[in-house]
Write an enzyme that holds these catalytic residues in place. Structure first.
Site, PDB file in Angstrom:
ATOM      1  N   PHE A  27       0.815  -1.208   0.000  1.00  0.00           N
ATOM      2  CA  PHE A  27       0.000   0.000   0.000  1.00  0.00           C
ATOM      3  C   PHE A  27       0.845   1.253   0.000  1.00  0.00           C
ATOM      4  O   PHE A  27       2.023   1.232   0.255  1.00  0.00           O
ATOM      5  CB  PHE A  27      -0.900   0.027   1.240  1.00  0.00           C
ATOM      6  CG  PHE A  27      -0.266   0.673   2.430  1.00  0.00           C
ATOM      7  CD1 PHE A  27      -0.705   1.891   2.885  1.00  0.00           C
ATOM      8  CD2 PHE A  27       0.793   0.059   3.075  1.00  0.00           C
ATOM      9  CE1 PHE A  27      -0.121   2.488   3.981  1.00  0.00           C
ATOM     10  CE2 PHE A  27       1.382   0.662   4.175  1.00  0.00           C
ATOM     11  CZ  PHE A  27       0.933   1.866   4.630  1.00  0.00           C
ATOM     12  N   GLN A 280       9.338  -1.513  -5.453  1.00  0.00           N
ATOM     13  CA  GLN A 280       8.397  -1.380  -6.557  1.00  0.00           C
ATOM     14  C   GLN A 280       7.255  -2.359  -6.289  1.00  0.00           C
ATOM     15  O   GLN A 280       7.462  -3.556  -6.150  1.00  0.00           O
ATOM     16  CB  GLN A 280       9.089  -1.714  -7.884  1.00  0.00           C
ATOM     17  CG  GLN A 280       8.182  -1.943  -9.072  1.00  0.00           C
ATOM     18  CD  GLN A 280       7.387  -0.726  -9.468  1.00  0.00           C
ATOM     19  OE1 GLN A 280       6.162  -0.775  -9.534  1.00  0.00           O
ATOM     20  NE2 GLN A 280       8.086   0.380  -9.741  1.00  0.00           N
ATOM     21  N   TYR A 281       6.030  -1.848  -6.220  1.00  0.00           N
ATOM     22  CA  TYR A 281       4.898  -2.729  -5.943  1.00  0.00           C
ATOM     23  C   TYR A 281       4.596  -3.669  -7.104  1.00  0.00           C
ATOM     24  O   TYR A 281       4.470  -4.869  -6.925  1.00  0.00           O
ATOM     25  CB  TYR A 281       3.649  -1.899  -5.637  1.00  0.00           C
ATOM     26  CG  TYR A 281       3.621  -1.267  -4.264  1.00  0.00           C
ATOM     27  CD1 TYR A 281       4.678  -1.416  -3.364  1.00  0.00           C
ATOM     28  CD2 TYR A 281       2.528  -0.513  -3.869  1.00  0.00           C
ATOM     29  CE1 TYR A 281       4.637  -0.827  -2.117  1.00  0.00           C
ATOM     30  CE2 TYR A 281       2.478   0.080  -2.616  1.00  0.00           C
ATOM     31  CZ  TYR A 281       3.539  -0.070  -1.738  1.00  0.00           C
ATOM     32  OH  TYR A 281       3.482   0.518  -0.509  1.00  0.00           O
ATOM     33  N   ASP A 282       4.451  -3.112  -8.269  1.00  0.00           N
ATOM     34  CA  ASP A 282       4.095  -3.934  -9.434  1.00  0.00           C
ATOM     35  C   ASP A 282       4.304  -3.113 -10.697  1.00  0.00           C
ATOM     36  O   ASP A 282       3.657  -2.087 -10.886  1.00  0.00           O
ATOM     37  CB  ASP A 282       2.640  -4.391  -9.337  1.00  0.00           C
ATOM     38  CG  ASP A 282       2.317  -5.511 -10.313  1.00  0.00           C
ATOM     39  OD1 ASP A 282       2.743  -5.426 -11.476  1.00  0.00           O
ATOM     40  OD2 ASP A 282       1.633  -6.470  -9.910  1.00  0.00           O
TER      41      ASP A 282
END
Length: 482
Positions: A27, A280-282
């Site tokens: 998040f 990096q989340y995605d």
């Protein structure tokens, strides 16, 4: 054959729920920042954060030598380096006994009730129950969790109205309807028959809160773990400047002679003392997906996308033949194609469009003799009528989608330039601009294609050339007989 945005009246529609390609990770909102180190025991931190850090210390998870600690940052809370941290260096390790996952639920008092529930529903119910239990062993972690995020699932009706015309709006409403339906089933099957196990009445708002927490904070794509909350690790924030997901986190054994597991979080880049640790989340999520899952968007145009949904209508007289061909080529009755700002059309999209539009004098290509070659034939224009039809249908769909917006790109950009906007309004403006740009891009691609219809080479011409009956200039070759 025609197409409509809201209703399938041909073979192309804009989906009511955008297809997600990847599971959620963590998040927060991305902002680059240098933050002054704040001791986790400092009075400048909220009391609940200091209590949480002390609890982790009592559990033997953190100490004075820990490389990073919680801090107040522009995103809210984050992890800040207490010393220089090298690339791929471990930032923290959390033992399995402090994870919250379906196994945690199974071992709890409500475990016997949750065996038939979806994993996320059981974890959501566990979170809510523990939240209302004053003596919960998870109290200090639960007190750290936000009451909401900027995810669109938490937006008011007035805020959602700013998304009018976007796929994100229909996706958000679809997700909220799905969550509400899951809650109603949970209420009837578990909550009402077992009131004695719940100290407080659980509401739909509670359930949406738990859903939002899991969407924004739960880790997935881990060895044997597809849904797990990791206290402390879930404070890690996203930075678009980090362009790799490698080496960010993993599950590993606690030691050679131990059966315990650890969640290990590493820094993908070098971090100086006092700087925030990011991951990096995605890399593959669109801005709409980032807004829905985490409550932020990026300025990177590659995050702007629009999903075109193409269907083989059941009313099509060649429905069965077309479906067989689609399935042979790892597709189905419905094809989802994410068109990205500034990029070419997705692989297979034109082929699928041509397949769905096949009919009339082109229908011979659906005969079994072409089963092994038709997908290759569809890589190139089939006939003028087929190519003209797909151009018209796609352009009509784009125009219809664009007519659903109340503002132009220029008007939205002017509002952005004025600044001092509410974060959610700013996010809505960026989503609107991004989707409209991609729709205009798609329309322009097929407009340009319409202008080429008279000069494109179609299947029959290619076939005659292969047989040596047509010259390179398109002239018919005649043979003299003696």
């Amino acid at each position: 054959m025609t197409a409509s945005v809201a209703v399938v009246s041909g073979f192309l529609r804009v989906p009511s729920i955008q297809k997600s390609r990847n599971p959620s990770l963590l998040f927060s909102r991305p902002k680059k920042s240098l933050v002054r180190p704040i001791s986790a025991l400092s009075s400048e931190l909220p009391e609940n954060v200091r209590n949480f850090w002390k609890w982790l210390g009592d559990q033997g998870v953190v100490s004075g030598k820990s490389p990073a600690e919680p801090a107040v940052v522009p995103e809210g809370l984050g992890l800040v380096a207490r010393r220089d941290i090298g690339r791929n260096e471990v930032v923290l390790e959390i033992p399995k006994r402090l994870w919250i996952n379906p196994e945690t639920v199974t071992a709890s008092k409500i475990g016997p009730l949750c065996g038939g529930l979806k994993p996320w529903v059981s974890v959501a119910l566990f979170l809510i129950r523990e939240k209302y239990e004053e003596e919960s062993s998870w109290r200090l972690y639960l007190d750290m969790l936000p009451q909401s995020t900027d995810s669109t699932v938490f937006w008011s009706e007035e805020e959602l109205a700013e998304l009018k015309g976007t796929q994100l709006l229909s996706t958000t409403l679809g997700v909220k309807e799905y969550v509400e339906n899951e809650f109603l089933k949970l209420e009837q099957e578990i909550l009402l028959p077992n009131k004695d196990l719940f100290s407080s009445r659980i509401t739909l708002d509670d359930f949406i809160w738990a859903f939002g927490i899991l969407k924004s904070r739960a880790f997935s794509r881990l060895r044997g773990q597809n849904l797990v909350l990791i206290p402390l690790a879930d404070l890690i924030n996203h930075n678009p400047a980090i362009t790799t997901e490698d080496y960010a986190y993993e599950i590993k054994g606690a030691g050679l002679f131990s059966r315990d597991l650890l969640f290990s979080l590493k820094s993908p880049v070098y971090v100086k003392a006092g700087e925030q640790v990011y991951i990096q989340y995605d890399l593959n999520k669109s801005n709409a997906e980032l807004a829905l899952d985490y409550g932020f968007v990026e300025s990177n145009p590659n995050r702007n996308s629009y999903t075109l949904t193409i269907e083989i209508p059941e009313s099509d007289p060649f429905f069965g033949d077309k479906l067989d061909i689609a399935e042979t080529n790892k597709m189905g009755e419905t094809g989802y194609f994410d068109v990205v700002d500034g990029q070419t059309l997705p692989a297979g999209m034109l082929q699928y469009l041509r397949l769905v539009a096949l009919g009339g004098s082109d229908a011979f290509l659906l005969e079994s003799i072409f089963n092994n070659t038709i997908w290759g034939h569809l890589e190139l224009p089939v006939s003028r009528s087929n190519e003209e039809l797909i151009c018209r249908v796609v352009r009509d769909a784009c125009k219809s989608a664009l007519s659903g917006f109340s503002t132009t790109i220029e008007e939205d950009e002017k509002l952005l330039e004025e600044g001092k906007l509410d974060p959610r309004l700013e996010m809505a403006l960026k989503i609107r601009i991004g989707e409209k740009r991609v729709l205009q891009q798609i329309d322009q691609i097929f407009k340009d294609r319409e202008l080429e219809l008279d000069v494109l080479e179609y299947y029959q011409e290619r076939r005659l050339k292969d047989l040596g009956l047509v010259g390179e200039q398109g002239d018919i070759i005649f043979w003299e007989t003696k």
